[in-house]
Design a protein around this motif. Structure first.
Motif, mmCIF file in Angstrom:
data_model
loop_
_atom_site.group_PDB
_atom_site.id
_atom_site.type_symbol
_atom_site.label_atom_id
_atom_site.label_comp_id
_atom_site.label_asym_id
_atom_site.label_seq_id
_atom_site.Cartn_x
_atom_site.Cartn_y
_atom_site.Cartn_z
ATOM 1 N N ILE A 51 0.855 -1.183 0.000
ATOM 2 C CA ILE A 51 0.000 0.000 0.000
ATOM 3 C C ILE A 51 0.886 1.226 0.000
ATOM 4 C CG2 ILE A 51 -0.192 0.014 2.529
ATOM 5 C CD1 ILE A 51 -3.147 0.900 2.136
ATOM 6 N N SER A 52 0.478 2.254 -0.754
ATOM 7 C CA SER A 52 1.266 3.475 -0.832
ATOM 8 C C SER A 52 1.161 4.268 0.466
ATOM 9 C CB SER A 52 0.805 4.323 -2.014
ATOM 10 O OG SER A 52 -0.569 4.644 -1.882
ATOM 11 N N TRP A 53 1.976 5.317 0.585
ATOM 12 C CA TRP A 53 2.073 6.053 1.842
ATOM 13 C C TRP A 53 0.735 6.638 2.285
ATOM 14 C CZ3 TRP A 53 0.919 11.242 2.403
ATOM 15 C CH2 TRP A 53 0.702 11.955 1.218
ATOM 16 N N ASN A 54 -0.102 7.019 1.320
ATOM 17 C CA ASN A 54 -1.378 7.657 1.660
ATOM 18 C C ASN A 54 -2.573 6.715 1.483
ATOM 19 O OD1 ASN A 54 -1.422 7.452 -1.083
ATOM 20 N ND2 ASN A 54 -1.836 9.612 -1.494
ATOM 21 N N GLY A 55 -2.304 5.466 1.146
ATOM 22 C CA GLY A 55 -3.380 4.498 0.986
ATOM 23 C C GLY A 55 -4.089 4.555 -0.351
ATOM 24 N N ALA A 56 -3.652 5.423 -1.247
ATOM 25 C CA ALA A 56 -4.352 5.607 -2.512
ATOM 26 C C ALA A 56 -4.108 4.463 -3.493
ATOM 27 C CB ALA A 56 -3.931 6.923 -3.151
ATOM 28 N N ASN A 57 -2.991 3.776 -3.339
ATOM 29 C CA ASN A 57 -2.628 2.703 -4.264
ATOM 30 C C ASN A 57 -2.369 1.419 -3.497
ATOM 31 O OD1 ASN A 57 -1.085 5.414 -5.384
ATOM 32 N ND2 ASN A 57 -2.211 4.304 -6.946
ATOM 33 N N ARG A 58 -2.854 0.316 -4.061
ATOM 34 C CA ARG A 58 -2.655 -1.000 -3.444
ATOM 35 C C ARG A 58 -2.283 -2.004 -4.528
ATOM 36 N NH1 ARG A 58 -7.931 -1.046 0.630
ATOM 37 N NH2 ARG A 58 -7.687 1.121 1.270
ATOM 38 N N LYS A 59 -1.588 -3.023 -4.090
ATOM 39 C CA LYS A 59 -1.152 -4.054 -5.023
ATOM 40 C C LYS A 59 -1.192 -5.389 -4.299
ATOM 41 C CE LYS A 59 2.720 -4.953 -8.194
ATOM 42 N NZ LYS A 59 4.024 -4.410 -8.654
ATOM 43 N N TYR A 60 -1.607 -6.446 -5.016
ATOM 44 C CA TYR A 60 -1.723 -7.776 -4.409
ATOM 45 C C TYR A 60 -1.117 -8.829 -5.326
ATOM 46 C CZ TYR A 60 -5.338 -5.505 -1.549
ATOM 47 O OH TYR A 60 -6.027 -4.668 -0.708
ATOM 48 N N VAL A 61 -0.629 -9.880 -4.712
ATOM 49 C CA VAL A 61 -0.264 -11.061 -5.508
ATOM 50 C C VAL A 61 -1.561 -11.708 -5.961
ATOM 51 C CG1 VAL A 61 -0.196 -12.646 -3.527
ATOM 52 C CG2 VAL A 61 1.209 -13.091 -5.557
ATOM 53 N N GLU A 62 -1.526 -12.317 -7.134
ATOM 54 C CA GLU A 62 -2.749 -12.842 -7.749
ATOM 55 C C GLU A 62 -3.493 -13.821 -6.839
ATOM 56 O OE1 GLU A 62 -3.685 -11.582 -10.662
ATOM 57 O OE2 GLU A 62 -5.573 -12.705 -10.559
ATOM 58 N N SER A 63 -2.765 -14.622 -6.101
ATOM 59 C CA SER A 63 -3.390 -15.689 -5.312
ATOM 60 C C SER A 63 -4.232 -15.193 -4.141
ATOM 61 C CB SER A 63 -2.321 -16.652 -4.801
ATOM 62 O OG SER A 63 -1.404 -15.975 -3.969
ATOM 63 N N VAL A 64 -4.107 -13.922 -3.763
ATOM 64 C CA VAL A 64 -4.881 -13.411 -2.627
ATOM 65 C C VAL A 64 -5.900 -12.362 -3.043
ATOM 66 C CG1 VAL A 64 -2.908 -13.852 -1.114
ATOM 67 C CG2 VAL A 64 -3.356 -11.517 -1.918
ATOM 68 N N LYS A 65 -5.929 -11.994 -4.302
ATOM 69 C CA LYS A 65 -6.881 -10.980 -4.772
ATOM 70 C C LYS A 65 -8.315 -11.436 -4.498
ATOM 71 C CE LYS A 65 -4.146 -8.785 -8.406
ATOM 72 N NZ LYS A 65 -3.996 -8.557 -9.867
ATOM 73 N N GLY A 66 -9.100 -10.518 -3.959
ATOM 74 C CA GLY A 66 -10.482 -10.838 -3.627
ATOM 75 C C GLY A 66 -10.662 -11.467 -2.258
ATOM 76 N N ARG A 67 -9.554 -11.887 -1.638
ATOM 77 C CA ARG A 67 -9.630 -12.501 -0.304
ATOM 78 C C ARG A 67 -8.941 -11.654 0.760
ATOM 79 N NH1 ARG A 67 -7.159 -17.201 0.777
ATOM 80 N NH2 ARG A 67 -5.467 -16.904 -0.739
ATOM 81 N N PHE A 68 -7.837 -11.009 0.410
ATOM 82 C CA PHE A 68 -7.070 -10.201 1.352
ATOM 83 C C PHE A 68 -7.242 -8.725 1.027
ATOM 84 C CE2 PHE A 68 -3.459 -13.447 2.433
ATOM 85 C CZ PHE A 68 -4.412 -14.408 2.712
ATOM 86 N N THR A 69 -7.213 -7.899 2.081
ATOM 87 C CA THR A 69 -7.266 -6.448 1.908
ATOM 88 C C THR A 69 -6.206 -5.804 2.788
ATOM 89 O OG1 THR A 69 -9.648 -6.510 1.473
ATOM 90 C CG2 THR A 69 -8.682 -4.378 2.052
ATOM 91 N N ILE A 70 -5.369 -4.979 2.168
ATOM 92 C CA ILE A 70 -4.376 -4.218 2.927
ATOM 93 C C ILE A 70 -4.919 -2.813 3.144
ATOM 94 C CG2 ILE A 70 -3.105 -3.496 0.852
ATOM 95 C CD1 ILE A 70 -0.529 -3.689 2.547
ATOM 96 N N SER A 71 -4.685 -2.278 4.333
ATOM 97 C CA SER A 71 -5.112 -0.920 4.645
ATOM 98 C C SER A 71 -4.151 -0.338 5.664
ATOM 99 C CB SER A 71 -6.551 -0.896 5.185
ATOM 100 O OG SER A 71 -6.656 -1.648 6.386
ATOM 101 N N ARG A 72 -4.252 0.956 5.906
ATOM 102 C CA ARG A 72 -3.369 1.598 6.864
ATOM 103 C C ARG A 72 -4.096 2.740 7.536
ATOM 104 N NH1 ARG A 72 1.786 3.430 3.826
ATOM 105 N NH2 ARG A 72 2.317 4.373 5.850
#
Length: 126
Positions: A51-72
């Motif tokens: 996740i970017s410094w301000n939370g505006a951008n996120r990136k996931y490995v394909e195997s966790v997309k739709g199941r995991f959420t990163i936030s700050r």
């Protein structure tokens, strides 16, 4: 210097959920992009989410997309990883890391991680 401490790991049945926390102290947490990585026994440490410094951008490995959420929450110096629909293959030690983007034009393209936590164990039983 940034010190990172992970928590929230544990044992859960397949299909269950866990929320990991990574609490930071030291130098300005909000300056850094944050990432989660995991390492299963006998395997290399792999990227999970960032996740970017301000939370505006996120990136996931394909195997966790739709199941995991990163936030700050920069006010709390904390980054989270909400993990739903867990699978036995998600079993690993999970690490958080703080770093800086290599390219201003694409802050999620490459992040140079400088600081790492000690990890928290996640075990998913079948």
């Amino acid at each position: 210097q940034v010190q990172l401490v992970e928590s929230g790991g544990g044992l859960v049945q397949a299909g269950g959920s866990l929320r990991l926390l990574c609490e930071a102290s030291g130098h300005s947490f909000s300056w850094y992009a944050m990432g989660w990585f995991r390492q299963a026994p006998g395997k290399e440490r792999d990227f999970v989410a960032a996740i970017s410094w301000n939370g505006a951008n996120r990136k996931y490995v394909e195997s966790v997309k739709g199941r995991f959420t990163i936030s700050r929450d920069n006010a709390k110096n904390t980054v989270y990883l909400q993990m739903n629909t867990l699978k036995p293959e998600d079993t690993a030690v999970y690490y958080c890391a703080a770093g800086t983007p290599r390219y201003d034009s694409d802050p999620m393209a490459a992040i140079d991680y400088r600081y790492w936590g000690q990890g928290t164990q996640v075990t998913v039983s079948s």
